[in-house]
Design a protein around this motif. Structure first.
Motif: not given
Length: 331
Positions: A248-262
């Motif tokens: 779940n932490l990995s998913k959160v980190l990748r979603e944060r990365k996607k949000m940062q790119a967006k």
């Protein structure tokens, strides 16, 4: 032949058996139904007792998790205050440099001397050159260390989700956490590799894994490292599936990365517009100066022109700071 005196007794016995059989035939379904209801009620009561015991266990676990979270929150507050004001050695360490304190001071002295010589060779006075030397000696090494530090943090944030995925896959394959950390320390990209090498070394010296991971957040004060330290700390004190929590932490980190790119993509137009607006006055002033130098020289030769220049620089600085604040998104 039976005796005449026994005949009434036999008739009474047969009549009693017949009446008893009829009564059992009539009332047996009700008796069986009552016993089934009783068994069902007993099973429900037993299930309720089991459920109450499981609920008590769940409440105990939630209470333990809440206490652990409060302890971690208090520790994080203290360490956040400490991480918000890193020492000179800590900043150099976070930048990935091997400088000592004396090396940093030597670099400051060299930068100051170089700035003084450049300003003096450009024809500025000794006092003005000395001011440039002091500014260069104090600011240039500081800016260099900050730039290296931010770049290292950015590379760590980009590589860290892959390291968490390695731990998740290793745990699902049956490896212990320590072996997963050693795999990352041997195979990951920098700067994640060097930070996990420090964690493995701390564990080799006998430090518990939760304390070793807490030191990771002290060395790399990023939300990603903080989340990782919290997950490991809770799991070490309360138990649970570490692979699921880290997944779940990995998913959160990748979603944060996607949000940062967006966010970066959405704010790129505003940043371009702010850059054009900030550079345009200097381009226009330079063009006017080359086409009509006498017209622009009044700004540098008269008191009114100098006051106008100071006011323009002040308002330009305020405008640039306001635009930077408007397009600098934090999440």
């Amino acid at each position: 032949m039976l005796a005449p005196s026994l005949f009434p007794m036999m008739v009474f016995a047969l009549a009693s058996l017949s009446i008893g059989g009829v009564a059992v035939t009539v009332f047996y379904p009700q008796v069986v139904k009552a016993s089934s209801f009783k068994r069902r009620f007993e099973s429900i009561a037993a299930f309720g007792n089991q459920k109450s015991s499981s609920d008590e266990q769940g409440r105990d676990r939630r209470r333990s998790v809440e206490e652990t979270l409060r302890e971690l929150e208090e520790q994080q507050k203290a360490k956040t205050r400490k991480a918000g004001r890193p020492t000179l050695t800590g900043r150099v360490r976070q930048a990935g440099l091997t400088w000592t304190r004396n090396t940093y001071y030597a670099v400051c002295a060299g930068s100051g001397l170089a700035s003084y010589l450049i300003a003096f060779l450009l024809g500025l006075g000794p006092l003005t050159a000395l001011g440039f030397g002091l500014a260069g000696g104090l600011l240039l090494p500081h800016l260099y260390v900050n730039t290296k530090r931010k770049g290292r943090f950015k590379r760590f944030s980009a590589e860290f989700p892959n390291a968490v995925d390695v731990i998740v896959r290793g745990l699902k394959a049956g490896l212990p956490v320590s072996d997963c950390l050693r795999v990352i320390a041997a195979e990951a990209q920098e700067p994640v590799r060097s930070e996990f090498i420090a964690i493995v070394q701390d564990q080799t010296l006998g430090m518990p894994i939760d304390e070793a991971v807490q030191r990771l957040w002290e060395r790399v004060p990023l939300p990603e490292a903080n989340f990782f330290a919290i997950v490991i700390g809770i799991q070490s004190k309360t138990g649970g599936s570490l692979s699921e929590a880290l997944g779940n932490l990995s998913k959160v980190l990748r979603e944060r990365k996607k949000m940062q790119a967006k966010i970066k993509a959405m704010s790129s137009e505003a940043k371009s517009s702010a850059g054009i607006i900030g550079v345009l006055p200097f381009l226009v002033a330079g063009a006017v100066y080359f086409t009509s130098p006498d017209y622009m020289s009044l700004l540098f030769s008269t008191l009114t022109g100098k006051i106008v220049l100071v006011g323009c620089a002040l308002w330009m600085g305020i405008g640039i700071l306001v635009m930077r604040k408007m397009i600098n998104f934090d999440f």
